[in-house]
Enzyme design. Structure first.
Site, PDB file in Angstrom:
ATOM      1  N   HIS A   1      33.835 -35.601 -32.842  1.00  0.00           N
ATOM      2  CA  HIS A   1      34.357 -34.454 -32.094  1.00  0.00           C
ATOM      3  C   HIS A   1      35.368 -34.905 -31.043  1.00  0.00           C
ATOM      4  CE1 HIS A   1      30.587 -32.557 -33.639  1.00  0.00           C
ATOM      5  NE2 HIS A   1      31.521 -31.744 -34.031  1.00  0.00           N
TER       6      HIS A   1
ATOM      7  N   ARG B   1      33.734 -19.210 -33.074  1.00  0.00           N
ATOM      8  CA  ARG B   1      32.434 -19.815 -33.405  1.00  0.00           C
ATOM      9  C   ARG B   1      31.563 -19.868 -32.162  1.00  0.00           C
ATOM     10  NH1 ARG B   1      32.233 -25.678 -35.985  1.00  0.00           N
ATOM     11  NH2 ARG B   1      32.392 -26.278 -33.801  1.00  0.00           N
TER      12      ARG B   1
ATOM     13  N   ASN C   1      33.120 -31.551 -42.272  1.00  0.00           N
ATOM     14  CA  ASN C   1      32.872 -32.716 -41.407  1.00  0.00           C
ATOM     15  C   ASN C   1      31.374 -32.986 -41.317  1.00  0.00           C
ATOM     16  OD1 ASN C   1      35.583 -32.446 -40.925  1.00  0.00           O
ATOM     17  ND2 ASN C   1      35.343 -31.520 -38.916  1.00  0.00           N
ATOM     18  N   ASP C   2      30.618 -31.926 -41.036  1.00  0.00           N
ATOM     19  CA  ASP C   2      29.175 -32.120 -40.942  1.00  0.00           C
ATOM     20  C   ASP C   2      28.539 -32.185 -42.317  1.00  0.00           C
ATOM     21  OD1 ASP C   2      28.341 -32.449 -38.249  1.00  0.00           O
ATOM     22  OD2 ASP C   2      29.046 -30.425 -37.857  1.00  0.00           O
TER      23      ASP C   2
ATOM     24  N   ARG D   1      29.027 -39.193 -38.717  1.00  0.00           N
ATOM     25  CA  ARG D   1      30.489 -39.010 -38.631  1.00  0.00           C
ATOM     26  C   ARG D   1      31.107 -39.768 -37.467  1.00  0.00           C
ATOM     27  NH1 ARG D   1      31.048 -32.615 -37.153  1.00  0.00           N
ATOM     28  NH2 ARG D   1      33.126 -33.126 -36.405  1.00  0.00           N
TER      29      ARG D   1
ATOM     30  N   ARG E   1      36.674 -23.192 -31.542  1.00  0.00           N
ATOM     31  CA  ARG E   1      35.413 -23.830 -31.142  1.00  0.00           C
ATOM     32  C   ARG E   1      35.155 -23.495 -29.671  1.00  0.00           C
ATOM     33  NH1 ARG E   1      37.900 -28.205 -34.508  1.00  0.00           N
ATOM     34  NH2 ARG E   1      36.350 -29.014 -35.977  1.00  0.00           N
TER      35      ARG E   1
ATOM     36  N   GLU F   1      27.405 -26.120 -43.513  1.00  0.00           N
ATOM     37  CA  GLU F   1      27.573 -27.529 -43.152  1.00  0.00           C
ATOM     38  C   GLU F   1      26.257 -28.288 -43.233  1.00  0.00           C
ATOM     39  OE1 GLU F   1      29.378 -27.688 -39.265  1.00  0.00           O
ATOM     40  OE2 GLU F   1      28.120 -26.101 -38.475  1.00  0.00           O
TER      41      GLU F   1
ATOM     42  N   CYS G   1      37.077 -25.293 -43.163  1.00  0.00           N
ATOM     43  CA  CYS G   1      37.692 -25.581 -41.858  1.00  0.00           C
ATOM     44  C   CYS G   1      37.383 -26.989 -41.353  1.00  0.00           C
ATOM     45  CB  CYS G   1      37.291 -24.540 -40.819  1.00  0.00           C
ATOM     46  SG  CYS G   1      35.522 -24.431 -40.560  1.00  0.00           S
TER      47      CYS G   1
HETATM   48  C1  PEP Z   1      32.745 -29.183 -39.562  1.00  0.00           C
HETATM   49  O1  PEP Z   1      31.613 -29.636 -39.369  1.00  0.00           O
HETATM   50  O2  PEP Z   1      33.414 -29.396 -40.593  1.00  0.00           O
HETATM   51  C2  PEP Z   1      33.376 -28.340 -38.523  1.00  0.00           C
HETATM   52  C3  PEP Z   1      34.521 -27.724 -38.756  1.00  0.00           C
HETATM   53  O3  PEP Z   1      32.780 -28.255 -37.312  1.00  0.00           O
HETATM   54  P1  PEP Z   1      32.806 -29.401 -36.182  1.00  0.00           P
HETATM   55  O4  PEP Z   1      33.815 -30.420 -36.581  1.00  0.00           O
HETATM   56  O5  PEP Z   1      33.126 -28.704 -34.912  1.00  0.00           O
HETATM   57  O6  PEP Z   1      31.395 -29.911 -36.210  1.00  0.00           O
HETATM   58 MG    MG Z   2      30.369 -28.874 -37.783  1.00  0.00          MG
END
Ligand code: PEP
Ligand code: MG
Length: 582
Positions: free
Chosen positions: A199, A341, A465-466, A476, A305, A442, A513
């Protein structure tokens, strides 16, 4: 160049682009310089006074923090502040420290560390889950006292020390630290750990703050005040740069200055060669990014976010403050849609925010996202009320992070309905009905059980991402796993295909996303799997548009069976190569 200082090139992973020159400021988390030498007899009284000053400063800091908290946060955070204050005032702890300084001739810092370690040992031996949980509280409080000791008892923000023109060298910065430091004129970040999917890295890209991660030797090779050239384009940090490095920097700066300003693009969906439309949205929160997204032709904000509102300050933002930020967003969007979100603090994001979340052994698997919201309804409702008020100003959707069960969506919907009824009863302008409510996909269970989710929500957004970290069991934030953590893994693509098929059959909108949505090299995969809404960093929109405009969905669809049968990354890469040939 400082006399005798030799040029040295350090390699890292690119986390945020850009090139900057600055002075290194080493700030390795939780490191306090502990002087282990015995205290001379005539310094005992002075040392006891130093300790008392630091304890008093910490007490004042906790009291001030408590005062700054109001509303929902006060309710949430008070138990932790109470525990910390109790530890600080514990007569046993103080007696032990005084004895160590008087009899053992420890210096205050060394006595604090020794007492902390001794108490942790006692807690562990008791094998009581409550006491085990207190370990972190104890470490937290002692770290605060050590900070105060280093500051000579003066009040001040903890661990935030980089200044104008400096490049922070740290292990793995928290997003909150970056948000604060960027405001103080930080020029760039060299992280010795972490990954470009963290993040903090995502935020650095939003802030246009060049950043490298996983620069293993930075802590050993750099000293405070060293001149460093951070090259976020090539993934290098050059200590004591030479004339040729500075010439390269100037050339890069000239090239940047000569870059034509992007011609504003109309906010229309991109169209493939065979006429299918793909909507390109932006992941954006900062006013500059939102403006950039508009210029680059984003059809709206696909992921806002809300964490950023919490990272800017140590106290939790109230409803009016959140509404003011959302109002600014909706006005800037001028009728284009936004997906907001709800708070996704937890894991690495909560560090140094006003939200004093209890330490967890596995924060990524802990109380984060919608799990946190449902356990802290006052915080969730504050957000929902602000969002519902903002819905009067333009089209918006509400998105829930970290959804695992359909029941979580139903529970949030009930809260949202109650908030809407409250606003109507109070005469506060709000829409007649709830805006669309959606879920992030996710968590693997959400992807596997997507049909149940679709029954309870109005739209879905895949957070790759998650999803990648949970499917591959690869953190990550962990640079050492960079080779394993990869959203192009066949298992991920199968889940994306599954979710896309289910959303299509249910007739509900679906977007992607995560960072892969802005990865031009991987986009043909998402298009082949039926994704038609993508949300990404604004700067990536032009390249994504070019990929879409060059794509032919009919031929992309033809490779799907092979894509879904693939068993390795290599097979996926080979298919991608084929797809990219015109
Ligand atoms: C994700 O997890 O892909 C996402 C968009 O949320 P974040 O990166 O804020 O966890
Ligand atoms: Mg996420």
């Amino acid at each position: 160049m400082a006399p005798g200082a030799a040029r040295r090139v350090l390699e890292g992973q690119r986390a945020a682009p850009g090139m900057v020159l600055g002075r290194a400021r080493l700030q390795l988390a939780h490191q306090h310089a502990i002087d282990g030498t015995p205290l001379p007899a005539d310094a005992i009284d002075g040392e006891l006074a130093r300790l008392d000053t630091a304890l008093a400063a910490t007490r004042a800091e906790l009291a001030e923090l408590r005062q700054r908290l109001h509303g929902a946060l006060a309710h949430e955070a008070e138990p932790f502040l109470d525990t910390h204050a109790l530890i600080l005032d514990d007569p046993e702890l103080r007696r032990g420290l005084i004895e160590m300084i008087r009899q053992g001739r420890y210096r205050a810092g060394a006595a604090l560390v020794a007492q902390r370690d001794r108490l942790i040992e006692v807690f562990r031996r008791m094998d009581d889950p409550y006491l085990r949980a207190r370990e972190d509280d104890l470490s937290h409080v002692i770290a605060r006292v050590l900070d105060a000791l280093e500051r000579g008892g003066h009040q001040g923000e903890r661990r935030i020390a980089a200044r104008l023109g400096e490049i922070l060298v740290t292990e793995n910065p928290s997003p909150a630290e970056l948000a604060t430091l960027a405001r103080h004129g930080l020029r760039g970040v060299i992280a010795t750990a972490g990954s470009s999917y963290s993040h903090a890295a995502i935020l650095a890209r939003s802030l246009h703050l060049p950043m490298l991660c996983n620069v293993a030797d930075a802590a050993a090779a750099l000293a405070d005040g060293d001149l460093v050239l951070l090259d976020g384009e090539d993934g290098l940090a050059i200590a004591h740069p030479a004339a040729q490095d500075l010439a390269a920097l100037r050339q890069w700066q000239r090239a940047q200055a000569a870059r034509p300003r992007p011609t504003p693009r109309p906010a229309v969906p991109a169209r493939t060669r065979d006429g299918e439309t793909v909507a390109l949205y932006a992941n954006a929160e900062l006013p500059g990014e939102i403006a950039e997204a508009r210029v680059l032709g984003a059809v709206g904000i696909g992921l806002y976010r809300t964490e950023l509102l919490y990272l800017r300050q140590p106290a939790l933002p109230g409803e009016d403050e959140q509404y003011a930020a959302l109002r600014e967003l909706m006005l800037a969007l001028d009728g284009a849609p936004a997906t907001l979100r709800t708070l996704d603090l937890g894991a690495d994001k909560a560090i140094d925010t006003g939200l004093d979340m209890p330490a967890e052994d596995n924060p990524a698997l802990g109380v984060r996202g919608v799990r946190h919201g449902l356990r802290h309804p006052a915080i969730l409702r504050t957000q929902l009320r602000a969002m519902l008020r903002a819905a009067q100003l333009g089209p918006l959707r509400i998105l829930l992070p970290m959804v695992t069960l359909a029941e979580e969506i139903a529970a949030v919907r009930a809260h949202a309905q109650a908030c809407l009824a409250e606003l109507h009863a109070e005469g506060v302008p709000a829409p007649q009905t709830l805006p669309p409510l959606g879920a992030m996909v996710e968590v693997p269970a959400a992807a596997l059980g997507v049909r149940a989710l679709l029954e309870h929500c109005d739209f879905l957004a895949i957070g790759t991402n998650d999803l990648t970290q949970y499917v591959l069991a690869a953190d990550r934030n962990q640079g050492a796993l960079a080779g394993l953590y990869d959203p192009r893994h066949p298992a991920l693509l199968r889940l994306v295909a599954r979710v896309a098929g289910a959303a299509r059959r249910a007739g509900k909108p679906l977007s992607v996303c995560g960072e892969i949505a802005g990865d031009a090299g991987a986009l043909p995969l998402l298009l082949a799997l039926g994704i038609r809404e993508l949300s990404m960093l604004p700067a990536r929109i032009p390249a994504a548009r070019a990929v879409v405009e060059n794509a032919d969905c009919t031929s992309l669809r033809a490779v799907v069976p092979r894509l879904l049968r693939a068993t390795s990354r290599a097979e996926i890469e080979a298919l991608l190569c084929k797809l990219q040939q015109p």
